[in-house]
Design a protein around this motif. Structure first.
Motif, PDB file in Angstrom:
ATOM      1  N   GLN A   9      -3.913   0.078   2.723  1.00 56.59           N
ATOM      2  CA  GLN A   9      -5.322  -0.069   3.083  1.00 56.59           C
ATOM      3  C   GLN A   9      -6.245   0.547   2.037  1.00 56.59           C
ATOM      4  O   GLN A   9      -7.300   0.010   1.730  1.00 56.59           O
ATOM      5  CB  GLN A   9      -5.586   0.601   4.442  1.00 56.59           C
ATOM      6  CG  GLN A   9      -4.771   0.025   5.573  1.00 56.59           C
ATOM      7  CD  GLN A   9      -5.220  -1.382   5.966  1.00 56.59           C
ATOM      8  OE1 GLN A   9      -6.408  -1.640   6.065  1.00 56.59           O
ATOM      9  NE2 GLN A   9      -4.269  -2.278   6.174  1.00 56.59           N
ATOM     10  N   CYS A  10      -5.863   1.739   1.503  1.00 52.78           N
ATOM     11  CA  CYS A  10      -6.804   2.464   0.643  1.00 52.78           C
ATOM     12  C   CYS A  10      -6.196   2.948  -0.674  1.00 52.78           C
ATOM     13  O   CYS A  10      -6.931   3.418  -1.542  1.00 52.78           O
ATOM     14  CB  CYS A  10      -7.383   3.661   1.410  1.00 52.78           C
ATOM     15  SG  CYS A  10      -6.212   5.014   1.588  1.00 52.78           S
ATOM     16  N   CYS A  31      -0.509   3.739   0.525  1.00 57.98           N
ATOM     17  CA  CYS A  31      -1.237   3.149   1.645  1.00 57.98           C
ATOM     18  C   CYS A  31      -1.794   1.789   1.225  1.00 57.98           C
ATOM     19  O   CYS A  31      -2.551   1.701   0.257  1.00 57.98           O
ATOM     20  CB  CYS A  31      -2.371   4.073   2.091  1.00 57.98           C
ATOM     21  SG  CYS A  31      -3.377   3.361   3.417  1.00 57.98           S
ATOM     22  N   CYS A  79      -5.894   6.097   7.598  1.00 60.19           N
ATOM     23  CA  CYS A  79      -5.802   4.659   7.873  1.00 60.19           C
ATOM     24  C   CYS A  79      -4.860   4.381   9.043  1.00 60.19           C
ATOM     25  O   CYS A  79      -5.059   3.430   9.793  1.00 60.19           O
ATOM     26  CB  CYS A  79      -5.351   3.901   6.628  1.00 60.19           C
ATOM     27  SG  CYS A  79      -6.560   3.940   5.288  1.00 60.19           S
ATOM     28  N   CYS A  96      -1.676   5.878   4.942  1.00 61.71           N
ATOM     29  CA  CYS A  96      -1.998   7.306   4.914  1.00 61.71           C
ATOM     30  C   CYS A  96      -2.423   7.737   6.323  1.00 61.71           C
ATOM     31  O   CYS A  96      -2.583   6.909   7.222  1.00 61.71           O
ATOM     32  CB  CYS A  96      -3.111   7.589   3.911  1.00 61.71           C
ATOM     33  SG  CYS A  96      -4.716   6.977   4.441  1.00 61.71           S
TER      34      CYS A  96
END
Ligand code: ZN
Length: 194
Positions: free
Chosen positions: A154-155, A152, A187, A184
């Motif tokens: 984002q994270c 992911c 997100c 994920c």
């Protein structure tokens, strides 16, 4: 890895098999397909590789992965053409299988019943999280299903959604590599999909 290549070599001597490798974009599906096919080539097996003719993003005659690790392949217009073009193959790889028609599971079953080891790679879900094309049916009939995961962006957790970055509801986009990022579940949901 759930099954070793050696296990599948023994299986193929008994009567063929179907393996599915699936996941989101950037999850390494094609790299895993190529890894298995190269091992079969090293084992001196006759390997044939097919992909849908509609997938012409990079190269007409090669499976090209995002890290440029290419292997030569034959583009075909529909899944039944694979039966016609694979007469003496012992191992058959099929990439971007989500773009094939609904006959693909039948084609793979026919090949496996003839003793062919069939390895299929494709997206399990489209950008809206819906099962994609013939992949769900292939997962049902396969001896082995490997879900590969991206990261992911984002994270940093494992990702299994392909998040579309551009506002377009068409199922398939041209230039799709730049139009998606792996995310994920949380997100993916955070920005209003589904
Ligand atoms: Zn995330």
């Amino acid at each position: 890895m759930l099954f070793s290549d050696e296990v599948f070599k023994r299986k193929s001597e008994l009567g063929g098999s179907i393996e599915v490798i699936c996941g989101s974009m950037f999850s390494g599906k094609t790299e895993e397909l190529i890894r298995r096919l190269r091992r079969a080539q090293i084992a001196k097996l006759h390997v044939e590789i097919f992909k849908p003719a509609t997938d012409t993003r990079y190269d007409e005659n090669a499976i090209v992965t995002h890290n440029q690790n290419a292997i030569s392949s034959t583009p075909v217009d529909n899944s039944s053409a694979i039966l016609l073009l694979s007469s003496d193959a012992q191992v058959i790889g099929i990439d971007e299988a989500q773009f094939f028609d609904t006959e693909l599971p039948h084609v793979c079953n026919t090949l496996a019943n003839r003793g062919v080891r069939v390895i299929v790679a494709g997206l399990d879900m489209d950008f809206q999280g819906r099962p994609f094309g013939p992949i769900p049916a292939l997962m049902a009939i396969a001896e082995s299903v490997t879900k590969v995961q991206a990261v992911c962006v984002q994270c940093g957790n494992p990702a299994h959604y392909s998040y579309r970055l551009v506002p377009d509801n068409a199922r398939v986009l041209l230039g799709e590599k730049e139009s998606y990022e792996p995310r994920c579940r949380s997100c993916y949901l955070a920005d209003g999909h589904i």
